[in-house]
Design an enzyme around this catalytic site. Structure first.
Site, PDB file in Angstrom:
ATOM      1  N   SER A 146       0.836  -1.194   0.000  1.00  0.00           N
ATOM      2  CA  SER A 146       0.000   0.000   0.000  1.00  0.00           C
ATOM      3  C   SER A 146       0.876   1.251   0.000  1.00  0.00           C
ATOM      4  CB  SER A 146      -0.962  -0.045   1.191  1.00  0.00           C
ATOM      5  OG  SER A 146      -2.000   0.901   1.043  1.00  0.00           O
ATOM      6  N   ASP A 165      -5.476  -3.548  -3.023  1.00  0.00           N
ATOM      7  CA  ASP A 165      -4.530  -3.208  -1.960  1.00  0.00           C
ATOM      8  C   ASP A 165      -3.924  -4.468  -1.332  1.00  0.00           C
ATOM      9  OD1 ASP A 165      -3.400  -2.322   0.584  1.00  0.00           O
ATOM     10  OD2 ASP A 165      -4.517  -0.467   0.255  1.00  0.00           O
TER      11      ASP A 165
END
Length: 328
Positions: A79, A193
């Protein structure tokens, strides 16, 4: 018997032809190379975890390591950890820090492009345009050290390690928060993600046979030790006296986005605890970031400073850790 005649005149030697003379470099190093002699401290691998706005703390971590002369051998990022780590290895950390510290709530709103009917509330293309200014044309394999961005595949749930190809695409896939940013299509895969599968990617560094792994966990101080609470279910409305029931105050209501982000926050924390217990790093850095919300990107200066201070506090442990692997 050898005849040692001390009175015999010494005959001069004939000089070798210039073309046959071989020059051998001196065995004794010059002063300019003396600093390279001696055992070198082993470099460390960094596992930079996810955490949205809290991830600006990674910038402070990298600044402190650079100032202390601690060399980094590879970075695995999830991320925002992938964003900061990728920019660092691409030599763009200064630009990223300047951008982060300049953010205000108004500027953040200007970067978010609402996507109606898409896979997320925001398309993310305005953020992508900002990355294009500094990272366009850079491939991951062109970096001078190993970099891996962690993502999750939507259709299979597989953990995806992106170690080749476009640096921008790899970073975007790694931070495509479900419901917030649109998923990224890459080589017939739909990527989300990476915090869904590996919030603090220590295992990636281990797979690359890195001897010393330092993890940066951005969620450590958020939820304590995952306590189990025994609770009694009750109807709060029925407990109020008749005629005195009131609507809940507006400040107590949570919007859809806030609920989604907070739920994702809990998921990251639980997954990271489980994975780090099975594959712990050699050292963990835990910047104190509990009061910084996932969407409070305008508090970058606070997060950066806390990441820096946490790393400075742990430099002694990092040095001792390196010393254990330094050859005598």
């Amino acid at each position: 018997m050898l005849n040692w005649n001390m009175n015999r005149p010494i005959e001069p030697r004939m000089a070798a032809p210039r073309s046959t003379i071989e020059v051998t470099p001196p065995l004794i190093p010059t002063l300019g190379t003396m600093k390279h002699i001696g055992p070198q401290k082993p470099r460390i691998a960094l596992a930079l975890g996810g955490g949205a706005a809290r991830g600006w703390a990674h910038i402070g971590v990298l600044r402190a390591l650079d100032e202390a002369g601690v060399e980094v051998s590879m970075i695995a990022g999830t991320s925002i950890g992938a964003l900061v780590g990728g920019c660092y290895l691409a030599g763009r950390l200064d630009e990223l820090e300047t951008f982060a510290r300049s953010l205000t709530m108004r500027r953040i709103a200007g970067l978010l492009d609402f996507a109606i009917g898409g896979g997320g509330l925001f398309g993310g293309m305005r953020l992508n345009d900002r990355m294009q200014e500094h990272l366009v044309g850079i491939n991951i394999e062109d970096l001078d050290r190993t970099f891996v961005a962690v993502a999750a595949e939507l259709n299979t749930g597989h953990e995806v390690w992106i170690s080749k190809g476009s640096l921008i695409t790899g970073i975007r896939a790694s931070y495509a928060l479900p419901g917030i940013f649109e998923p990224v299509r890459c080589n017939n895969r739909t990527l989300l993600d990476g915090a869904l599968v590996n919030p603090v990617p220590v295992s990636v560094c281990r797979a690359h046979e890195q001897p010393l792994v330092v993890a940066v966990n951005l969620h450590y101080d958020l939820y304590g030790r995952s306590a189990v609470v025994k609770h009694t279910a009750s109807d709060p409305v029925s407990e109020e006296p008749a005629g005195k029931r009131q609507r809940k105050p507006r400040e107590s209501r949570l919007g859809m986005t806030a609920v989604m982000v907070q739920a994702f926050n809990i998921i990251q924390d639980r997954i990271s605890r489980a994975r780090l217990a099975g594959d712990p790093p050699d050292l963990s850095l835990h910047p104190r970031l509990a009061d910084i919300g996932l969407s409070e990107f305008h508090r970058a200066s606070e997060a950066i400073d806390r990441g820096y201070q946490e790393t400075v506090n742990k430099l002694g442990e990092i040095t001792r850790m390196q010393a254990t692997l330094t050859p005598l």
